[in-house]
Design an enzyme around this catalytic site. Structure first.
Site, PDB file in Angstrom:
ATOM      1  N   SER A  52      31.292  48.929  35.763  1.00 56.88           N
ATOM      2  CA  SER A  52      31.869  49.777  36.812  1.00 56.88           C
ATOM      3  C   SER A  52      33.318  49.393  37.054  1.00 56.88           C
ATOM      4  O   SER A  52      33.953  48.759  36.201  1.00 56.88           O
ATOM      5  CB  SER A  52      31.039  49.645  38.087  1.00 56.88           C
ATOM      6  OG  SER A  52      31.432  50.625  39.034  1.00 56.88           O
ATOM      7  N   ASN A  53      33.873  49.766  38.192  1.00 54.93           N
ATOM      8  CA  ASN A  53      35.272  49.409  38.522  1.00 54.93           C
ATOM      9  C   ASN A  53      35.392  49.173  40.020  1.00 54.93           C
ATOM     10  O   ASN A  53      34.412  49.272  40.758  1.00 54.93           O
ATOM     11  CB  ASN A  53      36.223  50.503  38.024  1.00 54.93           C
ATOM     12  CG  ASN A  53      35.883  51.849  38.624  1.00 54.93           C
ATOM     13  OD1 ASN A  53      35.902  52.026  39.836  1.00 54.93           O
ATOM     14  ND2 ASN A  53      35.529  52.801  37.767  1.00 54.93           N
ATOM     15  N   TYR A  54      36.617  48.883  40.463  1.00 54.68           N
ATOM     16  CA  TYR A  54      36.827  48.446  41.851  1.00 54.68           C
ATOM     17  C   TYR A  54      36.970  49.586  42.868  1.00 54.68           C
ATOM     18  O   TYR A  54      37.288  49.326  44.019  1.00 54.68           O
ATOM     19  CB  TYR A  54      38.086  47.582  41.938  1.00 54.68           C
ATOM     20  CG  TYR A  54      37.970  46.255  41.243  1.00 54.68           C
ATOM     21  CD1 TYR A  54      37.079  45.298  41.710  1.00 54.68           C
ATOM     22  CD2 TYR A  54      38.750  45.956  40.138  1.00 54.68           C
ATOM     23  CE1 TYR A  54      36.979  44.067  41.075  1.00 54.68           C
ATOM     24  CE2 TYR A  54      38.652  44.734  39.504  1.00 54.68           C
ATOM     25  CZ  TYR A  54      37.758  43.791  39.974  1.00 54.68           C
ATOM     26  OH  TYR A  54      37.671  42.580  39.352  1.00 54.68           O
TER      27      TYR A  54
ATOM     28  N   ALA B 217      36.841  57.453  40.356  1.00 55.59           N
ATOM     29  CA  ALA B 217      37.260  56.597  39.252  1.00 55.59           C
ATOM     30  C   ALA B 217      36.080  56.545  38.281  1.00 55.59           C
ATOM     31  O   ALA B 217      35.239  55.640  38.347  1.00 55.59           O
ATOM     32  CB  ALA B 217      37.601  55.212  39.764  1.00 55.59           C
TER      33      ALA B 217
END
Ligand code: C5P
Length: 421
Positions: A224-226, A293
């Site tokens: 995943s991402n932030y 995102a």
């Protein structure tokens, strides 16, 4: 613009720009509106009540009681009387009181009692304007439904140059008059649904994506991402406050959720699920804002069972490209639909953002750079520049994400009147 029969409350606070309020009162009176001026006690140090009562044709209200007669001025009646409530100039102190419900004068008390659209035109020194407490208070006012009429840049009373000059009376008048006329038009069209139709997004269907996506490796692990989802949630909330008919928020896994009840959340996990939720709803929407995102890659074959550390072999996963949701919708987009994307860049910001807008067939792209402190992921603030397909560029200051969302909707509304047809 004709404002005959309309009731405008003009709240004046104690700033140098109070002298400009005389022209503002005049503009509304000339347009046929009835104007009631309410001043804070400090404002009287900057402009006399006599000037304002002469221009408005009504005694100015400042105190809860008239001293010699003991007559009580009803803030509730005043709040309900108003078709629009304009605070110009709005000092840092009044903005803070409005944001926190500190009703220690007639102006803030009437503000708390009004059901009308409230417009706030800040005026202060630029260091005060960008102080975190002012930034926070303005964001609170926006989330409470106020419209902020951004101050202009220029020489300030302090002789410093910067942002903080109250916008010119003509601009404030135009913003309020346009709002009143639009609301009138909308209410005439659908008198049965007045509460939902006050605002420039009335009748519009809005689709927003937000948050990260999770791409599974096995039942307990993912890539995943932030992304926190805050920017997209703020955009969806603002659309609901502006009276959109429906707001659908396709939301990847995150901690935040919308504060407006009317935002319909569709929870998804992966990029593919997000695409499918968007495709189900895109054809019916008027404006789609792609704020998510989305992970660029997903795992071709995730493991069905938990991968064990004790396994002799270190697992290897083949990554494959996730679908580009914005680009897919860009191909499908009809003439009357508006598609907005985001670009989070670390370098060559302008080139990357505008190329992305073209490649994905977007009408507008909102650029935030990780080089700007306080912008991008995992902050409550953002600093954006917005580009449109026909070549406009608008750069904004660092602001709370709620305020950035309001700026984005202002631009969409101004540019497309929310419909390109
Ligand atoms: O190409 P890039 O990821 O930088 O593009 C960013 C924009 O495209 C954002 O609006 C984002 O929501 C959207 N996007 C998307 N699907 C992807 C990747 C990005 O909708 N798979």
């Amino acid at each position: 613009m004709d404002l005959s029969g309309k009731h405008i409350v003009i709240g004046i606070t104690g700033g140098i720009a109070a002298y400009k309020s005389a022209s503002l009162v005049r503009l509304f009176v000339k347009a046929g509106a009835e104007v009631q001026v309410v001043m804070t006690p400090n404002a009287k140090e900057f402009i006399t009540p006599v000037t304002l009562s002469t221009l408005s044709g009504k005694p100015v209200i400042s105190e809860f009681f008239t001293a010699n007669t003991g007559e009580w001025h009803s803030h509730v009646d005043l709040g309900l009387w108003a078709d629009a409530f304009v605070v110009a100039p709005a000092t840092a102190s009044t903005i803070a009181k409005m944001a926190n419900g500190v009703a220690d004068n007639m102006l803030v008390t009437s503000y708390l009692s009004t059901r009308a659209q409230v417009f706030v035109a800040p005026a202060m020194d630029f260091d005060m304007m960008r102080h975190p407490s002012t930034v926070r208070n303005i964001a609170t006012l926006i989330s409470d439904g106020c419209r902020i009429i951004e101050p202009a840049e220029g020489e300030l009373a302090s002789h410093l140059i910067g942002k903080g000059r109250m916008e010119e009376p003509e601009t404030i008048f135009k913003a309020v008059a346009t709002f009143i006329n639009q609301t009138e038009e909308i209410n005439n069209n659908s008198p049965e649904d007045i509460s939902r139709s006050s605002g420039e997004l009335a009748g519009k269907h809005i689709l927003v994506t937000a948050g990260p996506t999770r791409e599974r490796l096995d039942p307990v692990r993912y890539i995943s991402n932030y992304s926190t989802g805050k920017m997209g949630v703020a955009i969806a909330d603002e659309a609901a406050r502006r009276g959109a008919e429906t707001v659908t928020l396709v939301l990847g896994p995150c901690e935040v959720s919308p504060s407006e009840d009317r935002v319909n959340v569709v929870d998804v996990e992966s990029g593919r699920e997000m695409l499918s939720a968007c495709l189900d709803r895109f054809d019916e929407c008027d404006v789609a804002i792609m704020c998510a995102a989305v992970a660029d890659y997903t795992v071709e074959t995730p493991s069905e069972t938990k991968i064990k550390r004790e396994n002799a072999d270190i697992p290897e996963f083949r990554l494959v490209k996730n679908p580009d949701i914005a680009a897919t919708l860009g191909k499908r987009k009809a003439q009357n639909q508006i598609l907005v994307g985001f670009a989070l860049e670390t370098d060559h910001e302008f080139e990357n953002a505008t190329a992305k807008m073209k490649r994905k067939n977007l009408d507008m792209i909102v650029l935030n750079s990780l080089r700007d402190k306080g912008a991008g992921f995992a902050t409550d603030t953002n600093k954006v520049t917005v580009f449109t397909a026909d070549g406009d560029e608008t750069a904004f200051d660092l602001k709370e994400k709620i305020a950035v969302a309001a700026d984005i909707w202002d631009l969409i509304a101004a540019k497309y009147k929310c419909s390109k047809s």
